[in-house]
Motif scaffolding. Structure first.
Motif, short mmCIF file in Angstrom:
data_model
loop_
_atom_site.label_atom_id
_atom_site.label_comp_id
_atom_site.label_asym_id
_atom_site.label_seq_id
_atom_site.Cartn_x
_atom_site.Cartn_y
_atom_site.Cartn_z
N TYR A 65 -68.52 69.72 37.91
CA TYR A 65 -69.67 69.73 37.00
C TYR A 65 -69.67 68.51 36.07
CZ TYR A 65 -71.74 74.19 38.28
OH TYR A 65 -72.39 75.19 38.96
N ILE A 66 -68.49 68.05 35.67
CA ILE A 66 -68.42 66.83 34.85
C ILE A 66 -68.98 65.65 35.64
CG2 ILE A 66 -66.91 65.18 33.67
CD1 ILE A 66 -64.90 67.49 33.26
N ARG A 67 -68.53 65.53 36.90
CA ARG A 67 -68.98 64.43 37.76
C ARG A 67 -70.49 64.53 38.04
NH1 ARG A 67 -64.43 63.18 36.34
NH2 ARG A 67 -62.64 62.89 37.73
N LYS A 68 -70.97 65.75 38.21
CA LYS A 68 -72.40 65.95 38.45
C LYS A 68 -73.21 65.50 37.23
CE LYS A 68 -75.85 69.54 39.39
NZ LYS A 68 -76.09 70.97 39.69
N ALA A 69 -72.72 65.84 36.05
CA ALA A 69 -73.41 65.44 34.82
C ALA A 69 -73.48 63.92 34.71
CB ALA A 69 -72.69 66.03 33.60
N HIS A 70 -72.35 63.25 35.00
CA HIS A 70 -72.35 61.78 34.99
C HIS A 70 -73.43 61.26 35.93
CE1 HIS A 70 -68.83 61.93 32.62
NE2 HIS A 70 -67.90 61.73 33.54
N ALA A 71 -73.47 61.84 37.13
CA ALA A 71 -74.42 61.38 38.15
C ALA A 71 -75.86 61.51 37.69
CB ALA A 71 -74.20 62.16 39.45
N ALA A 130 -74.78 70.62 32.64
CA ALA A 130 -73.59 70.49 33.51
C ALA A 130 -72.33 70.24 32.69
CB ALA A 130 -73.80 69.38 34.53
N TYR A 131 -72.41 69.39 31.66
CA TYR A 131 -71.25 69.17 30.79
C TYR A 131 -70.84 70.47 30.10
CZ TYR A 131 -71.67 64.02 31.03
OH TYR A 131 -71.70 62.71 31.45
N GLU A 132 -71.82 71.20 29.60
CA GLU A 132 -71.53 72.47 28.90
C GLU A 132 -70.95 73.50 29.86
OE1 GLU A 132 -75.33 73.22 27.22
OE2 GLU A 132 -74.96 72.02 25.40
N LYS A 133 -71.43 73.52 31.09
CA LYS A 133 -70.89 74.43 32.11
C LYS A 133 -69.42 74.11 32.37
CE LYS A 133 -71.12 77.22 35.84
NZ LYS A 133 -71.32 78.67 35.77
N ALA A 134 -69.10 72.81 32.46
CA ALA A 134 -67.71 72.39 32.68
C ALA A 134 -66.81 72.86 31.54
CB ALA A 134 -67.64 70.86 32.82
N LEU A 135 -67.28 72.70 30.31
CA LEU A 135 -66.48 73.13 29.15
C LEU A 135 -66.29 74.64 29.13
CD1 LEU A 135 -68.08 70.80 26.46
CD2 LEU A 135 -65.70 70.72 27.23
N THR A 136 -67.32 75.38 29.51
CA THR A 136 -67.22 76.85 29.57
C THR A 136 -66.16 77.27 30.60
OG1 THR A 136 -69.54 77.08 28.95
CG2 THR A 136 -68.51 78.98 30.01
N LEU A 137 -66.19 76.62 31.77
CA LEU A 137 -65.21 76.93 32.82
C LEU A 137 -63.79 76.62 32.37
CD1 LEU A 137 -67.18 75.60 35.93
CD2 LEU A 137 -66.53 77.98 35.53
N MET A 138 -63.62 75.48 31.69
CA MET A 138 -62.28 75.10 31.22
C MET A 138 -61.75 76.08 30.19
SD MET A 138 -62.64 71.01 30.88
CE MET A 138 -63.20 70.05 32.27
N ASN A 139 -62.65 76.60 29.37
CA ASN A 139 -62.22 77.58 28.36
C ASN A 139 -61.71 78.87 28.99
OD1 ASN A 139 -62.74 75.97 26.13
ND2 ASN A 139 -64.88 76.64 25.96
#
Length: 524
Positions: free
Chosen positions: A66-72, A87-96
């Motif tokens: 999701y981080i890479r997708k957000a960059h893209a 997408a960035y927020e989704k990545a942070l949620t998953l990491m939490n």
């Protein structure tokens, strides 16, 4: 970078069992594509990474995807800031969920850039601080340098040069310690921009000589051609720097001459640093920077009409007489020339307020008595955005991936082309072409929903199709089939009857065989 891209390409072709860390190859490829500014390829690699994470039940891989997708999404020709933010927020949620913080710095950096682009400076600064806090905890010098560059990018856009210079000194030191020549090239670029903003001629001449030299020597041409996460928000800045270099007076270094030739910069043009967005769907409007021009700043509605006319005929030089006759069909020949000149000058002032009277226009090129709209890549036009995502969505076979592109196309089409001027005869054909493409978007979304057995979604899209064009038969077929699948035969038959009625009234014809086949299915 190009070598890394080629190696990863070969690696991704191998069977998974032959590559010990194959599950992360897609994510590494997405990262390399991001560094090269190749948004579309980065997006697809990231999507594969997300799918791999889901299949292998690896929350970490999914989050990085999701981080890479957000960059893209930031690097697409027409950036999707809201999608990137999600997408960035989704990545942070998953990491939490798995208590991993060591890679949070990257999405924090991305969110800072997104918030800055959306005009939320307070949120941008908050995410920069969170990102630096993460990198300092794990002593990640390289990521710290990247976040400092992100902060510089934001400061430079706000003309906060004193703080930006201090941050660049720190970033330069860290990149030198890491041996990152690409990072050092970024530093030279921003140092050049700051010297330009401060009108420090001596410093500018030294730095701006080193920047193109670093680009050309190390093969960083893509930095000059494509959007970059940590590059300039508006690529017009390269032309501004070249123009300022010429104004400084001294003989230009070979590297600067090479850059001028590479970018095909013209001495007679006036280049503006302001990003321009033009909305042609619905009411015509122009946003410069983040400020929408008021109607009174256009001075005349005919200036808007002239722009739309030039846009619709952008693939050719159009004679002045043809344009004038279209815009003033009732006027006498004697007044057409005067009216055209007045409106053209008004439009030029709207598009290029900094242009001097004798300078050539960047956007409207004249050849004898003919005119053509050019360099539209510097004008973020909503119709172009619609076309861009339309083609991506229609070319993609996978319904889930196709839907993501098509939703962006759908969001771009807010109303008919220049809807406030429905009486313009010369606009009818272009307006109808776009309406046809819009219905095709709805049709593909409805078909994708049917393939995914999401029949309620199909009904929503199909109803919009027949509202837009009551004779669009595929819309009725999808409505009939979806209601049938939802065990609602009576509604399915009502849509069939409406189809028959519309075709009879408007075209004096009967439904196609494919429509009758769906009817036969319903009747059993």
């Amino acid at each position: 970078m190009q070598e890394a891209k080629e190696l990863l390409g070969k690696r991704l072709e191998l069977p998974p069992q032959l590559v010990a860390t194959h599950r992360e190859s897609e994510l590494l490829a997405a990262f390399v594509y991001t560094l090269l500014g190749e948004g579309k390829d980065a997006w697809y690699a990231a999507q594969h990474g997300i799918q791999r994470g889901l299949r292998e039940k690896s929350v970490f891989i999914e989050a990085v995807g999701y981080i890479r997708k957000a960059h893209a999404l930031l690097l697409m020709e027409y950036s999707d800031y809201q999608g990137a933010c999600h997408a960035y927020e989704k990545a942070l949620t998953l990491m939490n969920t798995i208590n991993i913080s060591r890679v949070k710095a990257e999405p924090y950096m991305g969110l800072a850039i997104v918030k800055h682009m959306l005009g939320d400076m307070e949120a941008a600064k908050k995410y920069l601080a969170l990102g630096l806090q993460e990198t300092e905890q794990v002593q990640d010098a390289w990521m710290t340098a990247l976040i400092l560059l992100a902060e510089v990018k934001i400061n430079v856009s706000q003309h906060e040069t004193a703080q930006a210079k201090e941050l660049l000194i720190k970033a330069q030191q860290l990149f030198q310690e890491c041996g990152d020549r690409n990072g050092l090239m970024h530093v030279l670029f921003y140092q050049s921009v700051i010297a330009f903003q401060e009108k420090s001629i001596e410093q500018f001449q030294s730095l701006f000589q080193q920047f193109p030299q670093s680009c050309m020597t190390n093969g960083y041409h893509y930095f000059l051609q494509k959007k970059m996460i940590l590059g300039p928000s508006n690529q017009m800045i390269f032309y501004e720097l070249l123009q300022y270099s010429q104004q400084c007076g001294s003989e230009e270094h070979a590297a600067i001459v090479g850059l001028r030739q590479f970018l095909q910069a013209e001495d007679s043009m006036s280049y503006s640093h302001d990003e321009i967005q033009l909305q042609l769907f619905g009411s015509v409007s122009l946003i410069r920077g983040q400020r929408k021009l008021e109607d009174k700043e256009w001075q005349r509605d005919k200036a808007k009409e002239l722009f739309v006319y030039l846009y619709c005929h952008r693939h050719r030089f159009t004679p002045k007489e043809e344009i004038a006759q279209a815009l003033w069909p009732e006027r006498s020949v004697e007044s057409l020339d005067r009216d055209f000149k007045v409106v053209l000058n008004t439009l030029l002032k709207v598009l290029e307020p900094q242009r001097h009277a004798r300078q050539d226009s960047l956007f409207i090129q004249r050849k004898n008595n003919m005119y053509q709209l050019q360099h539209i890549s510097f004008l973020q036009i909503d119709v172009e955005r619609f076309h861009y995502y339309f083609h991506l969505g229609m070319e993609e076979f996978d319904p889930e991936l196709s839907n993501e592109w098509l939703q962006l196309a759908l969001a771009s089409y807010t109303d008919a082309l220049y809807a406030e001027k429905k009486q313009l005869d010369w606009l009818t054909q272009d307006r109808e072409k776009l309406q046809y493409l819009y219905i095709e978007v709805l049709e593909r979304l409805a078909q994708n929903a049917t393939r995914q057995q999401q029949y309620k979604k199909t009904i929503g899209y199909a109803e919009r199709m027949v509202r837009e064009d009551p004779l669009w038969e595929e819309g009725y077929r999808l409505l009939m089939y979806s209601h049938y699948q939802l065990q609602n035969r009576s509604l399915a038959l009502k849509w069939y009857e409406k189809c028959v009625q519309q075709l009879q009234q408007e075209l004096n014809t009967t439904p196609m065989e494919s429509t009758m086949a769906v009817y036969d299915l319903i009747m059993g």
